[in-house]
Design an enzyme around this catalytic site. Sequence first.
Site, PDB file in Angstrom:
ATOM      1  N   PHE A   1      40.339  22.207   6.229  1.00 14.73           N
ATOM      2  CA  PHE A   1      40.798  22.559   4.883  1.00 14.73           C
ATOM      3  C   PHE A   1      40.892  24.073   4.814  1.00 14.73           C
ATOM      4  O   PHE A   1      39.919  24.776   5.079  1.00 14.73           O
ATOM      5  CB  PHE A   1      39.837  22.050   3.806  1.00 14.73           C
ATOM      6  CG  PHE A   1      40.320  22.392   2.419  1.00 14.73           C
ATOM      7  CD1 PHE A   1      41.298  21.623   1.797  1.00 14.73           C
ATOM      8  CD2 PHE A   1      39.821  23.505   1.746  1.00 14.73           C
ATOM      9  CE1 PHE A   1      41.771  21.953   0.531  1.00 14.73           C
ATOM     10  CE2 PHE A   1      40.291  23.838   0.472  1.00 14.73           C
ATOM     11  CZ  PHE A   1      41.263  23.056  -0.123  1.00 14.73           C
TER      12      PHE A   1
ATOM     13  N   ASP B   1      37.956  30.536   9.701  1.00 15.28           N
ATOM     14  CA  ASP B   1      37.927  30.331   8.252  1.00 15.28           C
ATOM     15  C   ASP B   1      36.466  30.169   7.860  1.00 15.28           C
ATOM     16  O   ASP B   1      35.864  29.122   8.054  1.00 15.28           O
ATOM     17  CB  ASP B   1      38.746  29.086   7.874  1.00 15.28           C
ATOM     18  CG  ASP B   1      38.731  28.832   6.363  1.00 15.28           C
ATOM     19  OD1 ASP B   1      37.888  29.436   5.667  1.00 15.28           O
ATOM     20  OD2 ASP B   1      39.551  28.023   5.892  1.00 15.28           O
TER      21      ASP B   1
ATOM     22  N   LYS C   1      34.601  32.464  -1.647  1.00 16.27           N
ATOM     23  CA  LYS C   1      33.493  31.721  -2.277  1.00 16.27           C
ATOM     24  C   LYS C   1      32.238  32.576  -2.526  1.00 16.27           C
ATOM     25  O   LYS C   1      32.218  33.332  -3.475  1.00 16.27           O
ATOM     26  CB  LYS C   1      33.195  30.456  -1.478  1.00 16.27           C
ATOM     27  CG  LYS C   1      34.368  29.467  -1.560  1.00 16.27           C
ATOM     28  CD  LYS C   1      33.995  28.045  -1.232  1.00 16.27           C
ATOM     29  CE  LYS C   1      35.071  27.079  -1.680  1.00 16.27           C
ATOM     30  NZ  LYS C   1      35.964  26.592  -0.652  1.00 16.27           N
TER      31      LYS C   1
END
Length: 404
Positions: free
Chosen positions: A136, A222, A252
């Site tokens: 993702f 990532d 995040k």
Amino acid sequence: MPSSPAETSSSIYPTYNRAPISFESGEGVWLKANDGKRYLDCAGGIAVNALGHAHPHLVDALKSQAEKLWHVSNLFEIPGQKRLADRLCQATFADRVFFTNSGAEALECAIKTARRFHHVNGAPERVNILTFEGAFHGRTLATIAAGGQAKYLEGFGPKAPGFMSLPFGDHDALRMAAAEPDVAAILVEPVQGEGGVRKLPLPCLTGLRELCDERGILLIYDEVQTGIGRTGRFFAHQNAGGAEPDILATAKGIGGGFPLGACLATEAAGSAMTPGTHGTTYGGNPLAMAVGNAVLDIVLDEGFLEGVRDKAILFKQSLESLKDRFPDVLEEVRGTGLLIGLKTVCPNTEAVAALRTEGLLTVPAGDNVVRLLPPLTITSEEIREAVQRLENAFAALSENKKSA
Ligand SMILES: *Cc1c(COP(=O)(O)O)cnc(C)c1O
């Protein structure tokens, strides 16, 4: 007039299946709902609230910056950017940083940087990015192509070209794909978050690094979900020792709740992004930089990450013993640090709902996993409280099963 959740959300895109709760305030790991019920927050805004809610140091940083200067354009110098970038570089492989507002934008910058690097180094044909099944990387048109998941691509027109998704763990497929002359980069999450807390074995990162060096391919991590202390190291790949990337996307936790992301790169990769090649209106504005620097004050403070690792061990051990007691509910405990996955026997969404009833917030992930992403500041006592609530929910789920 009070209205039902369905009514209040009717003017909003119906893109989320929202739980019928809204919150009024938060403090540390606790959230208070509008009906007064308190929840222990192991969803953490999906790994965003790294320092919990209303952390005094972040509140101070935001307030004092808000009284001085919110936003100026990137057409001017922003000292907070230099400070945060220097600190990120000092703590990692990186020499250059570009600030964004989100994870997907950090990935977009990472992808552009990789392609641009080859462009300026005489290999403009190198545009393809190799990725892995279950990945993702975000919801923009490029990042859904990178993620390669049909459920996110469907209905949005042609998939952006230049991405190839490989089976997780298939070394032969990887070697074959990497031998093609048009490969620019390999993009991988050291631990797949949304994909179900699936950890890439550490030797694999070293193997990827070697393969990239052999072929002149760039390695992109990532670490949007795994970064900023989540796994007990500043970045998850640092658990592996030597296998450093050329480019890394994070977001995040870095803003602790303020929208903030960053793309980190080596000198060689980052310097390919010359004036005019990329930009953002908001990315790295003074408010965001004040908060990002305040997050690092705490996460990089001596002993903080060690404390995260200790707490993770306590949490893991308690979860393993729950697994032994409720084998009909809990199949497997996975993860690194405070990125924890519980593979459940019942549908994970059922487990998430049962946990919510017990006042514990969690997040579902792929592979029928329930994710626990507590603030890194969670105390041992709060971990024991979370485990108690898990036990209550598992006992109820186990009982349901027997009576069914
Ligand atoms: C959340 C996430 C993203 C996307 O971040 P946004 O801020 O939602 O754009 C990308 N990659 C990973 C691994 C993520 O967990």
